[in-house]
Design a protein around this motif. Structure first.
Motif, PDB file in Angstrom:
ATOM      1  N   ILE A   7      22.274 -68.610 -87.081  1.00  0.00           N
ATOM      2  CA  ILE A   7      21.812 -67.337 -87.627  1.00  0.00           C
ATOM      3  C   ILE A   7      22.983 -66.706 -88.373  1.00  0.00           C
ATOM      4  O   ILE A   7      24.086 -66.581 -87.827  1.00  0.00           O
ATOM      5  CB  ILE A   7      21.315 -66.399 -86.522  1.00  0.00           C
ATOM      6  CG1 ILE A   7      20.104 -67.017 -85.823  1.00  0.00           C
ATOM      7  CG2 ILE A   7      20.952 -65.023 -87.091  1.00  0.00           C
ATOM      8  CD1 ILE A   7      19.643 -66.249 -84.611  1.00  0.00           C
ATOM      9  N   VAL A   8      22.752 -66.332 -89.620  1.00  0.00           N
ATOM     10  CA  VAL A   8      23.795 -65.759 -90.481  1.00  0.00           C
ATOM     11  C   VAL A   8      23.488 -64.288 -90.724  1.00  0.00           C
ATOM     12  O   VAL A   8      22.374 -63.934 -91.138  1.00  0.00           O
ATOM     13  CB  VAL A   8      23.864 -66.519 -91.827  1.00  0.00           C
ATOM     14  CG1 VAL A   8      24.734 -65.761 -92.826  1.00  0.00           C
ATOM     15  CG2 VAL A   8      24.388 -67.929 -91.615  1.00  0.00           C
ATOM     16  N   ILE A   9      24.493 -63.426 -90.479  1.00  0.00           N
ATOM     17  CA  ILE A   9      24.302 -61.981 -90.651  1.00  0.00           C
ATOM     18  C   ILE A   9      25.441 -61.426 -91.506  1.00  0.00           C
ATOM     19  O   ILE A   9      26.568 -61.264 -91.031  1.00  0.00           O
ATOM     20  CB  ILE A   9      24.286 -61.250 -89.293  1.00  0.00           C
ATOM     21  CG1 ILE A   9      23.243 -61.860 -88.359  1.00  0.00           C
ATOM     22  CG2 ILE A   9      24.012 -59.759 -89.499  1.00  0.00           C
ATOM     23  CD1 ILE A   9      23.282 -61.301 -86.951  1.00  0.00           C
ATOM     24  N   LEU A  72      26.914 -64.252 -98.100  1.00  0.00           N
ATOM     25  CA  LEU A  72      26.021 -65.343 -97.715  1.00  0.00           C
ATOM     26  C   LEU A  72      26.625 -66.691 -98.106  1.00  0.00           C
ATOM     27  O   LEU A  72      26.569 -67.660 -97.331  1.00  0.00           O
ATOM     28  CB  LEU A  72      24.655 -65.155 -98.382  1.00  0.00           C
ATOM     29  CG  LEU A  72      23.796 -64.011 -97.836  1.00  0.00           C
ATOM     30  CD1 LEU A  72      22.555 -63.810 -98.707  1.00  0.00           C
ATOM     31  CD2 LEU A  72      23.384 -64.280 -96.387  1.00  0.00           C
ATOM     32  N   LYS A  73      27.220 -66.777 -99.282  1.00  0.00           N
ATOM     33  CA  LYS A  73      27.837 -68.038 -99.714  1.00  0.00           C
ATOM     34  C   LYS A  73      28.992 -68.426 -98.791  1.00  0.00           C
ATOM     35  O   LYS A  73      29.191 -69.600 -98.469  1.00  0.00           O
ATOM     36  CB  LYS A  73      28.325 -67.922-101.156  1.00  0.00           C
ATOM     37  CG  LYS A  73      27.208 -67.809-102.183  1.00  0.00           C
ATOM     38  CD  LYS A  73      27.773 -67.570-103.577  1.00  0.00           C
ATOM     39  CE  LYS A  73      26.671 -67.307-104.583  1.00  0.00           C
ATOM     40  NZ  LYS A  73      27.193 -66.985-105.930  1.00  0.00           N
ATOM     41  N   THR A  91      18.919 -66.262 -92.221  1.00  0.00           N
ATOM     42  CA  THR A  91      19.710 -65.094 -92.594  1.00  0.00           C
ATOM     43  C   THR A  91      18.978 -63.834 -92.136  1.00  0.00           C
ATOM     44  O   THR A  91      17.753 -63.745 -92.233  1.00  0.00           O
ATOM     45  CB  THR A  91      19.947 -65.024 -94.113  1.00  0.00           C
ATOM     46  OG1 THR A  91      18.692 -64.820 -94.791  1.00  0.00           O
ATOM     47  CG2 THR A  91      20.579 -66.317 -94.610  1.00  0.00           C
ATOM     48  N   ALA A  92      19.730 -62.871 -91.613  1.00  0.00           N
ATOM     49  CA  ALA A  92      19.149 -61.611 -91.149  1.00  0.00           C
ATOM     50  C   ALA A  92      20.072 -60.469 -91.540  1.00  0.00           C
ATOM     51  O   ALA A  92      21.281 -60.669 -91.727  1.00  0.00           O
ATOM     52  CB  ALA A  92      18.937 -61.642 -89.637  1.00  0.00           C
ATOM     53  N   ASP A  93      19.508 -59.272 -91.661  1.00  0.00           N
ATOM     54  CA  ASP A  93      20.306 -58.101 -92.012  1.00  0.00           C
ATOM     55  C   ASP A  93      20.874 -57.457 -90.751  1.00  0.00           C
ATOM     56  O   ASP A  93      20.353 -57.628 -89.641  1.00  0.00           O
ATOM     57  CB  ASP A  93      19.453 -57.088 -92.776  1.00  0.00           C
ATOM     58  CG  ASP A  93      19.055 -57.597 -94.158  1.00  0.00           C
ATOM     59  OD1 ASP A  93      19.755 -58.499 -94.668  1.00  0.00           O
ATOM     60  OD2 ASP A  93      18.050 -57.107 -94.713  1.00  0.00           O
ATOM     61  N   ASP A 154       7.139 -60.068-100.609  1.00  0.00           N
ATOM     62  CA  ASP A 154       8.321 -59.282-100.242  1.00  0.00           C
ATOM     63  C   ASP A 154       9.545 -59.962-100.851  1.00  0.00           C
ATOM     64  O   ASP A 154      10.185 -60.808-100.232  1.00  0.00           O
ATOM     65  CB  ASP A 154       8.446 -59.204 -98.716  1.00  0.00           C
ATOM     66  CG  ASP A 154       9.564 -58.276 -98.267  1.00  0.00           C
ATOM     67  OD1 ASP A 154      10.297 -57.762 -99.133  1.00  0.00           O
ATOM     68  OD2 ASP A 154       9.712 -58.060 -97.043  1.00  0.00           O
ATOM     69  N   THR A 155       9.883 -59.574-102.071  1.00  0.00           N
ATOM     70  CA  THR A 155      10.959 -60.254-102.806  1.00  0.00           C
ATOM     71  C   THR A 155      12.343 -59.868-102.311  1.00  0.00           C
ATOM     72  O   THR A 155      13.316 -60.571-102.588  1.00  0.00           O
ATOM     73  CB  THR A 155      10.873 -59.917-104.307  1.00  0.00           C
ATOM     74  OG1 THR A 155      10.980 -58.493-104.474  1.00  0.00           O
ATOM     75  CG2 THR A 155       9.555 -60.403-104.895  1.00  0.00           C
ATOM     76  N   GLN A 156      12.461 -58.749-101.589  1.00  0.00           N
ATOM     77  CA  GLN A 156      13.776 -58.263-101.191  1.00  0.00           C
ATOM     78  C   GLN A 156      14.066 -58.456 -99.712  1.00  0.00           C
ATOM     79  O   GLN A 156      15.032 -57.897 -99.191  1.00  0.00           O
ATOM     80  CB  GLN A 156      13.918 -56.786-101.576  1.00  0.00           C
ATOM     81  CG  GLN A 156      13.854 -56.568-103.086  1.00  0.00           C
ATOM     82  CD  GLN A 156      13.910 -55.105-103.479  1.00  0.00           C
ATOM     83  OE1 GLN A 156      14.468 -54.283-102.769  1.00  0.00           O
ATOM     84  NE2 GLN A 156      13.312 -54.766-104.616  1.00  0.00           N
ATOM     85  N   THR A 157      13.259 -59.242 -99.034  1.00  0.00           N
ATOM     86  CA  THR A 157      13.506 -59.461 -97.612  1.00  0.00           C
ATOM     87  C   THR A 157      14.813 -60.209 -97.395  1.00  0.00           C
ATOM     88  O   THR A 157      15.156 -61.145 -98.125  1.00  0.00           O
ATOM     89  CB  THR A 157      12.348 -60.258 -96.969  1.00  0.00           C
ATOM     90  OG1 THR A 157      12.645 -60.461 -95.583  1.00  0.00           O
ATOM     91  CG2 THR A 157      12.146 -61.610 -97.650  1.00  0.00           C
ATOM     92  N   GLY A 158      15.561 -59.784 -96.387  1.00  0.00           N
ATOM     93  CA  GLY A 158      16.811 -60.462 -96.046  1.00  0.00           C
ATOM     94  C   GLY A 158      16.631 -61.487 -94.948  1.00  0.00           C
ATOM     95  O   GLY A 158      17.566 -62.226 -94.627  1.00  0.00           O
TER      96      GLY A 158
END
Length: 350
Positions: A7-9, A72-73, A91-93, A154-158
């Motif tokens: 999980i990436v935050i 993210l990169k 990925t999560a915010d 939902d184009t902006q979901t993280g």
């Protein structure tokens, strides 16, 4: 599932919600968890990252704020190097919008669709959602569907599930801030990657005050990829109409074997079409197709649009002969603009 899914935050100036999210993830048994500190001030926010690290997270550091895309990169590169047996990442915010159960749903969806991009999508028709978020997301979704053919709710979901193979490609994708997530969606079309949507809870805490998304600056960055096509088309139209008007003025009243409007249309369109093709091929669509074959398809399309434009302008000018030719041409070409775009998107540069 077999293979692990980290999980990436990414986090910039987070508050205690990041610690709460970490507690929930640890309680649910998730591991590994990679948090990227994107240049947050150490004196003010260092204790939050220390708490996260104490709970078992791997914390990567940026010395200065470099943007969500760059964060993210950084995480993608770390995960690809450290976890050989990895299916992909979630990925999560860090702002409390994503819950452990929703993350688990996206993780399961990635396991079932390992070559797809998984999106945790919110329902913006629910009550209590900040107006700027409803407007921004719905507008972006509609614009993206019109200009790219991608239907995404939902184009902006993280909250996203990204395969290892796609992660490697995204390391070279342009964009270091919020526009990177839009570029990621656009890349799925050129790469033929399926998008899987997973409904999640729609959570906005404190009117989403903790979000670092700037409605003006970041929207300009996101829509910049769309503005390029509009500039290409509008500038081509200006060139076309200017040349059409000049040629009509030169040929009007002369004895010609052809209708002067059709002839002016052909001459102006040939010049503007060459200009338009070069910009669209190199800059707008960044086509990977063979240049010669794309040029042939574009030429066929341009001829069809050109003949339709000349025929329709001649027809409507015959109905209202007192009006200047370019006044009739503008609305006709506006309609043909949409037809041309759809054909270029789906056929010429696909």
């Amino acid at each position: 599932m077999g293979k692990i899914i980290p999980i990436v935050i990414p986090a910039y100036e987070p508050d205690d919600k990041l610690i709460g999210l970490m507690d929930n993830l640890v309680s649910a048994g998730f591991s590994p968890i990679v948090v990227v500190n994107d240049g947050s001030d150490r004196e003010t926010y260092g204790h939050i990252f220390d708490e996260v690290k104490n709970r078992g997270a791997i914390v990567l550091e940026h010395e200065v704020n470099r943007g969500k895309g760059r964060a993210l990169k950084t995480a993608f590169e770390y995960c690809l190097n450290e976890f050989e047996d990895m299916l992909g990442v979630i990925t999560a915010d860090s702002d409390g919008q994503h819950t452990a159960p929703d993350i688990k749903k996206c993780m399961d969806a990635l396991g079932q669709n390992p070559k797809s991009l998984v999106l945790g999508v919110r329902n913006f028709d629910e009550s209590g959602i900040p107006a700027r978020s409803v407007f921004g997301n719905k507008t972006t979704s509609r614009v993206m569907k019109l200009l790219t053919g991608l239907s995404i709710s939902d184009t902006q979901t993280g909250l996203r599930g990204i395969s290892s193979e796609f992660m490697r490609y995204l390391l070279t994708e342009k964009g270091d801030r919020f526009e990177f997530e839009t570029n990621m969606l656009l890349a799925t079309k050129s790469l033929g990657i399926k998008i899987v949507e997973v409904p999640i809870s729609t959570i906005y805490l404190e009117e989403n005050k903790s979000s670092h998304f700037n409605p003006i600056v970041d929207s300009v960055r996101i829509y910049a990829i769309f503005f390029k096509f509009l500039f290409s088309s509008l500038s081509s139209s200006v060139v076309d109409i200017a040349l059409f008007t000049i040629f009509c003025g030169m040929m009007r009243g002369r004895s010609l074997p052809f209708d002067y409007i059709m002839l002016a249309t052909i001459m102006a369109r040939v010049i503007s079409a060459v200009y338009n093709f070069l910009i669209n091929y190199k800059v707008v669509f960044k086509s990977r197709s063979n240049g010669l074959w794309a040029a042939v398809k574009y030429a066929i399309l341009a001829v069809c649009i050109m003949l339709l434009s000349g025929a329709l302008v001649s027809f409507f000018h015959g109905l209202i002969p007192a009006s200047p030719e370019f006044v009739v041409k503008i609305p006709v070409d506006c309609v043909l603009f949409l037809v041309s775009f759809l054909c270029q998107r789906e056929i010429v540069y696909k």
